[in-house]
Design a protein around this motif. Structure first.
Motif, PDB file in Angstrom:
ATOM      1  N   GLU A   1      52.263  38.815  33.017  1.00  0.00           N
ATOM      2  CA  GLU A   1      51.612  37.674  32.364  1.00  0.00           C
ATOM      3  C   GLU A   1      52.238  37.129  31.236  1.00  0.00           C
ATOM      4  O   GLU A   1      53.264  37.857  30.759  1.00  0.00           O
ATOM      5  CB  GLU A   1      50.184  38.474  31.706  1.00  0.00           C
ATOM      6  CG  GLU A   1      49.302  37.608  31.168  1.00  0.00           C
ATOM      7  CD  GLU A   1      47.941  37.940  30.813  1.00  0.00           C
ATOM      8  OE1 GLU A   1      46.973  37.350  30.207  1.00  0.00           O
ATOM      9  OE2 GLU A   1      47.695  39.214  30.935  1.00  0.00           O
TER      10      GLU A   1
ATOM     11  N   THR B   1      42.477  39.849  35.444  1.00  0.00           N
ATOM     12  CA  THR B   1      42.004  38.400  35.678  1.00  0.00           C
ATOM     13  C   THR B   1      42.710  37.923  36.917  1.00  0.00           C
ATOM     14  O   THR B   1      43.613  38.296  37.415  1.00  0.00           O
ATOM     15  CB  THR B   1      43.111  37.669  34.629  1.00  0.00           C
ATOM     16  OG1 THR B   1      42.851  38.208  33.343  1.00  0.00           O
ATOM     17  CG2 THR B   1      42.958  36.093  34.490  1.00  0.00           C
TER      18      THR B   1
ATOM     19  N   ASP C   1      44.792  31.941  38.421  1.00  0.00           N
ATOM     20  CA  ASP C   1      44.546  30.899  37.942  1.00  0.00           C
ATOM     21  C   ASP C   1      43.207  30.903  36.966  1.00  0.00           C
ATOM     22  O   ASP C   1      42.583  29.892  36.726  1.00  0.00           O
ATOM     23  CB  ASP C   1      44.082  29.468  39.009  1.00  0.00           C
ATOM     24  CG  ASP C   1      45.394  29.187  39.747  1.00  0.00           C
ATOM     25  OD1 ASP C   1      46.299  29.381  39.228  1.00  0.00           O
ATOM     26  OD2 ASP C   1      45.208  28.800  40.796  1.00  0.00           O
ATOM     27  N   ASP C   2      43.023  32.192  36.398  1.00  0.00           N
ATOM     28  CA  ASP C   2      42.022  32.376  35.585  1.00  0.00           C
ATOM     29  C   ASP C   2      40.487  32.087  35.984  1.00  0.00           C
ATOM     30  O   ASP C   2      39.581  31.553  35.228  1.00  0.00           O
ATOM     31  CB  ASP C   2      42.255  31.620  34.001  1.00  0.00           C
ATOM     32  CG  ASP C   2      43.215  32.321  33.153  1.00  0.00           C
ATOM     33  OD1 ASP C   2      43.730  33.358  33.719  1.00  0.00           O
ATOM     34  OD2 ASP C   2      43.196  32.226  31.967  1.00  0.00           O
ATOM     35  N   LYS C   3      40.316  31.943  37.333  1.00  0.00           N
ATOM     36  CA  LYS C   3      39.060  31.681  37.881  1.00  0.00           C
ATOM     37  C   LYS C   3      38.143  32.916  37.836  1.00  0.00           C
ATOM     38  O   LYS C   3      36.589  32.637  37.949  1.00  0.00           O
ATOM     39  CB  LYS C   3      39.560  31.403  39.454  1.00  0.00           C
ATOM     40  CG  LYS C   3      39.852  30.188  39.951  1.00  0.00           C
ATOM     41  CD  LYS C   3      40.136  30.157  41.334  1.00  0.00           C
ATOM     42  CE  LYS C   3      41.015  29.014  41.624  1.00  0.00           C
ATOM     43  NZ  LYS C   3      41.552  28.558  43.104  1.00  0.00           N
TER      44      LYS C   3
ATOM     45  N   ALA D   1      37.584  36.707  35.203  1.00  0.00           N
ATOM     46  CA  ALA D   1      37.939  37.795  34.395  1.00  0.00           C
ATOM     47  C   ALA D   1      36.930  38.860  34.225  1.00  0.00           C
ATOM     48  O   ALA D   1      35.808  38.566  34.347  1.00  0.00           O
ATOM     49  CB  ALA D   1      37.924  36.920  32.709  1.00  0.00           C
TER      50      ALA D   1
ATOM     51  N   PRO E   1      39.020  27.063  37.626  1.00  0.00           N
ATOM     52  CA  PRO E   1      39.615  27.959  36.505  1.00  0.00           C
ATOM     53  C   PRO E   1      38.868  27.661  35.237  1.00  0.00           C
ATOM     54  O   PRO E   1      38.055  26.785  35.017  1.00  0.00           O
ATOM     55  CB  PRO E   1      40.979  27.220  36.284  1.00  0.00           C
ATOM     56  CG  PRO E   1      41.198  26.398  37.580  1.00  0.00           C
ATOM     57  CD  PRO E   1      39.952  25.964  38.061  1.00  0.00           C
TER      58      PRO E   1
ATOM     59  N   TYR F   1      40.237  28.036  31.893  1.00  0.00           N
ATOM     60  CA  TYR F   1      41.043  27.577  30.985  1.00  0.00           C
ATOM     61  C   TYR F   1      40.069  26.491  29.863  1.00  0.00           C
ATOM     62  O   TYR F   1      39.559  25.629  30.133  1.00  0.00           O
ATOM     63  CB  TYR F   1      42.174  26.767  31.121  1.00  0.00           C
ATOM     64  CG  TYR F   1      43.007  27.630  32.101  1.00  0.00           C
ATOM     65  CD1 TYR F   1      44.000  28.476  31.640  1.00  0.00           C
ATOM     66  CD2 TYR F   1      43.284  26.971  33.425  1.00  0.00           C
ATOM     67  CE1 TYR F   1      44.661  29.329  32.698  1.00  0.00           C
ATOM     68  CE2 TYR F   1      44.405  27.632  34.344  1.00  0.00           C
ATOM     69  CZ  TYR F   1      44.976  28.849  34.070  1.00  0.00           C
ATOM     70  OH  TYR F   1      45.746  29.512  34.692  1.00  0.00           O
TER      71      TYR F   1
ATOM     72  N   ARG G   1      42.397  30.758  26.894  1.00  0.00           N
ATOM     73  CA  ARG G   1      42.347  31.612  28.039  1.00  0.00           C
ATOM     74  C   ARG G   1      41.229  32.461  28.295  1.00  0.00           C
ATOM     75  O   ARG G   1      40.616  33.045  27.137  1.00  0.00           O
ATOM     76  CB  ARG G   1      43.732  32.434  27.941  1.00  0.00           C
ATOM     77  CG  ARG G   1      44.987  31.788  28.112  1.00  0.00           C
ATOM     78  CD  ARG G   1      45.346  31.198  29.617  1.00  0.00           C
ATOM     79  NE  ARG G   1      45.318  32.300  30.486  1.00  0.00           N
ATOM     80  CZ  ARG G   1      46.394  32.992  30.814  1.00  0.00           C
ATOM     81  NH1 ARG G   1      47.730  32.958  30.111  1.00  0.00           N
ATOM     82  NH2 ARG G   1      46.437  33.888  31.639  1.00  0.00           N
TER      83      ARG G   1
ATOM     84  N   ASN H   1      40.242  35.992  29.496  1.00  0.00           N
ATOM     85  CA  ASN H   1      40.787  37.314  30.179  1.00  0.00           C
ATOM     86  C   ASN H   1      39.813  38.312  29.895  1.00  0.00           C
ATOM     87  O   ASN H   1      38.720  38.403  29.142  1.00  0.00           O
ATOM     88  CB  ASN H   1      42.140  37.656  29.387  1.00  0.00           C
ATOM     89  CG  ASN H   1      41.833  37.679  27.957  1.00  0.00           C
ATOM     90  OD1 ASN H   1      41.326  38.633  27.390  1.00  0.00           O
ATOM     91  ND2 ASN H   1      42.746  36.877  27.224  1.00  0.00           N
TER      92      ASN H   1
END
Length: 830
Positions: free
Chosen positions: A471, A616, A619-621, A623, A650, A652, A659, A661
């Motif tokens: 990460e 996570t 693509d941070d889709k 958490a 995502p 974001y 972010r 997470n």
């Protein structure tokens, strides 16, 4: 003797015996006494040879007379049985919809949770249904309907054989038989019902036209979404009357008849591939029957159905719970889906209202209250959660989404989001369970040193070269498994998965509770990084197994089921030792470290002894935070999904965060819910039995050096302290004499080490300056104090704060990174 008197006549066939040929010994023989000369036979067989008796293996072979007699007897029995059945079985009155009942769902304490069971049906005439749509149903269920008999004995025998031989439960019923079952009888899987169905179908076929039977079938079949009949189904899935349905839409509706709920691609996106395959089967069948041209077939595209519009009574969490309970009952074959839909059941769930309310409150406080209409990304925020009692396997609370009437998909049970690093603990569990070793032969324990260099290629992997990125692209150098877990270092866990064996890792995950058919559990090192798309409920079950010292009992959502006062049998919940206690407890020990000093430290707000792991998705889709106390296992996931297209998005910038997470909102929800759910109960500590060597710190010579790239200050992400032990300060060795050298890069603005070490002098070591929020000043080793502030924490007397992955030898590590609270690290009891 007079003329009227006649001498008695001898019996018919009697003749005087010629005694002239007999000897003295034969003179007394009377007629019929069986006396005979040698080689002679008496009676009707006189003059014929006697057939010899069958001996040996020939005695086991029936004669042709026996075979013929048996065949004739069976034929007579079948004919007689058919005549009797046809005569005695009458067509009964229709199974009227007015007799349908609601199902009542209760909380564990008996309070009513929800009520369902309304029959959604609107009958239509066959002429109102487009011919192509009629053909889709025939292509799906019974392609020879108009030319075949009412029953198909061959299909029935074939289906029975396939069921008995384990090829799956199959139906050998024609459309006529299915209509009889739907309209006149019921869904019970009994021999008596099948016998009645057989004879009623034959009678009905003689008295009613094929078109009338097809019309009745289309009006009585269940299509899912509480829709009975094809008109209700067209409205439920496409918001239109069946008259306006296209051939492609009709093919999808026909596909649903095979598995109504499972093939709903909106409710179960993970089953989309199976639903599309069934849809293709239907259209291909239409081409074979020449009901559709190949050109029309090629032009057809899969018609994804619209959103569900549930009944208002299912608002809030009630609808999610009801659907999850239905899935549990049908998937475990407790009640058939069609039978359950008929209603009349009283179902007591395992959910506790207080915990259910606490879950909703936690999500509202930590997530939904942060959603802003000014941020477009916030419209994609979804939350799922599940909480299980580790000891019993009972689901105590579930969070499915914002509102069942607004968002139909249950985020707690869907299986289409990657679980991320919450999968990593299964790798360590598998390593301990299988006594795995590194590539160079070292036993894997929490203290084993791995190389945490960013994008390091996995060794021992014969597939496509694999070098996962950590990460934020950070490199850590040599680092222990424990601290690699704290920091969720991908390079370490990918290599560990290879050392353990991906197949072993996968098997351990399944043993803990992850379904064996979970997608994307590859046979390679990437399995460690959580590409699997298990549900929140699946992960809660697996983490509950860890909390229960490796004992696993399949989760349950149902306490009891009754109908008309009679109890329905439920499957046994007996637990078994899925993995060894040492394997589960050793994993728990390092997951405690994640909460106390790693990425999951926000879970400390629960004020309970806890173990957990953040994760996570790509693509941070999504958490995740998966964690547990000794008496409660809970998983929370925040997911991104476009409300219009249902595509994953995502996160974001969501909730005003750069972010998304697992250590953020998911851990915060977990902490608030856990604190509320366990309020009023006595706090418990973990009682752990660890793998040999798991609790012993590594020797000085194997400790990890500075993981930071050149130019960064030691202690920024991973502090190191030798504490009160003879040994080593960064940059010089103390051995009862003089410590020399050792300059900490990254800024020195005043501060020279100055202390006496075992009577020696520390010289030449300049340490200090503002380094990411703190100044390191010298001290005394072996009786002295190494002190200073690193990343907001204090090192004092061998006590390190803010290590976030540091190695301790002879000292005690306390505190957290970046100014975290000074909490003593809990030492597991061996």
């Amino acid at each position: 003797m007079s003329d009227d008197e006649q001498p008695p006549r001898p019996p018919q066939g009697w003749a005087p015996r010629d005694l002239s040929a007999t000897g003295p010994d034969d003179a007394s023989a009377a007629p019929g006494d069986g006396a005979q000369g040698p080689g002679e036979e008496t009676g009707r067989g006189k003059g014929k040879k006697k057939r010899p008796k069958r001996t040996g293996w020939r005695r086991a072979i029936p004669t042709w007379r026996m075979v013929l007699g048996t065949v004739l007897a069976v034929a007579l029995l079948l004919i007689g049985g058919f005549i009797a059945g046809y005569t005695l079985v009458h067509i009964p009155p229709a199974n009227a919809t007015a007799t349908a009942q609601s199902n009542v769902y209760l909380y564990a304490d008996g309070g009513q949770l929800a009520r369902d069971g309304e029959i959604n049906r609107e009958n239509v005439r066959l002429a109102q249904i487009p011919l192509t749509v009629q053909h889709t149903v025939l292509a799906a269920e019974d392609r020879d309907f108009y030319s075949e008999r009412a029953v198909d004995p061959k299909a029935m025998v074939r289906a029975a054989w396939n069921t008995l031989t384990g090829k799956g439960k199959q139906s050998g019923s024609t459309i006529t038989q299915q209509y009889v079952k739907n309209y006149y009888l019921g869904q019970e899987q009994t021999i008596s019902r099948k016998v009645k169905e057989f004879f009623i179908a034959i009678k009905l076929n003689r008295e009613v036209s094929k078109s009338d039977i097809l019309e009745g079938y289309l009006n009585t079949s269940y299509f899912g979404r509480n829709a009975y009949g094809i008109q209700a189904a067209a409205q439920a899935y496409y918001g239109k009357d069946i008259e306006k349905a296209t051939t492609a839409e009709g093919a999808y509706l026909a596909s649903l008849l095979n598995a109504p709920s499972a093939y709903d691609v909106v409710a179960h996106p993970e089953n989309r591939a199976k639903a599309v395959a069934r849809w293709n089967y239907v259209l291909d069948g239409m081409v074979k029957k020449k009901w559709m041209t190949p050109a029309e077939r090629a032009a057809a595209t899969f018609p994804t159905p619209g959103k569900v519009r549930p009944a208002a009574g299912m608002a809030g969490q009630r609808g999610y719970v009801v659907e999850a309970v239905k899935d549990y009952l049908t998937s475990n074959k407790i009640i058939d889906e069609n039978t359950l839909a008929k209603g009349g059941y009283r179902i007591t769930t395992t959910l506790q209202k207080a915990k259910q309310d606490a879950f909703v409150a936690a999500v509202d406080d930590k997530v939904m209250s942060q959603v802003s209409a000014d941020r477009k990304v916030d419209r994609n925020v979804r939350v799922g959660g599940a909480s299980i009692d580790p000891d019993s396997g009972k689901v105590l609370a579930m969070y499915g989404g914002i509102d069942y009437t607004k968002q139909y998909v249950n985020n707690a049970t869907r299986r289409d989001y990657q679980v991320g690093s919450t999968f990593k603990p299964f790798v360590l569990t598998s390593a301990v369970e299988n006594a795995s070793k590194t590539q160079d032969g070292r036993t894997i324990t929490p203290n084993t040193i791995y190389d945490g260099t960013n994008k390091r290629f996995v060794q021992g992997w014969s597939g496509t070269p694999y070098n996962p990125e950590n990460e934020d692209g950070k490199s850590y150098g040599p680092i222990t498994v424990r601290f690699a877990t704290d920091l969720s270092v991908n390079a370490v866990y990918a290599q560990m998965a290879m050392d353990v064996g991906p197949k072993n890792v996968r098997q351990t995950a399944v043993d803990l509770g992850i379904p064996a058919d979970t997608p994307d559990m590859p046979n390679g090192p990437s399995i460690a990084l959580g590409t699997a798309t298990a549900s929140v409920l699946d992960m809660a079950e697996a983490y509950a197994t860890l909390a229960n010292h490796g004992k696993h009992g399949t989760y349950t959502m149902v306490e009891s089921v009754t109908k008309d006062g009679e109890k329905v049998d439920l499957p046994s919940q007996d637990s078994k030792q899925a993995v060894s206690r040492e394997a589960a407890d050793t994993t728990t020990s390092i997951l405690q470290s994640v909460v106390e000093g790693g990425t999951g430290k926000k879970a400390q707000a629960a004020n309970r002894t806890a173990a957990g792991k953040t994760g996570t998705a790509e693509d941070d889709k999504a958490a995740w935070f998966a964690g547990y106390t000794p008496d409660l296992a809970t998983v929370v996931a925040v997911m991104g999904q476009d409300p219009d297209t249902a595509f994953q998005k995502p996160l974001y910038g969501a909730l005003g965060l750069d972010r998304m997470n697992g250590g953020g909102p998911p851990a915060e929800v977990w902490a608030q819910y856990t604190a509320a759910a366990l309020k009023g109960t006595e706090p418990q500590d973990f009682d752990l039995q660890l793998q040999e060597g798991a609790a012993v710190p590594p020797p000085v010579e194997t400790q990890a050096p500075n993981p930071n790239p050149p130019g960064q200050t030691q202690g920024q992400d991973q502090g190191q302290t030798q504490g009160q032990t003879q040994g080593q300060t960064q940059g010089g060795t103390t051995n009862g004499g003089t410590t020399t050298g050792g300059t900490t890069t990254g800024g020195t603005t005043g501060g020279t080490t100055g202390a006496t070490t075992n009577g020696g002098t520390t010289t030449g070591g300049t340490t200090g300056g503002p380094t990411d929020g703190g100044t390191t000043t010298g001290g005394t080793t072996d009786g002295g104090t190494t002190g200073g502030t690193t990343d907001g924490g204090t090192t004092d007397g061998g006590t390190t704060t803010g290590t976030d992955g540091g190695i301790i030898t002879g000292g005690t590590t306390t505190g957290t990174t970046a100014g975290g609270a000074n909490r003593p690290r809990r030492q597991p009891r061996a």
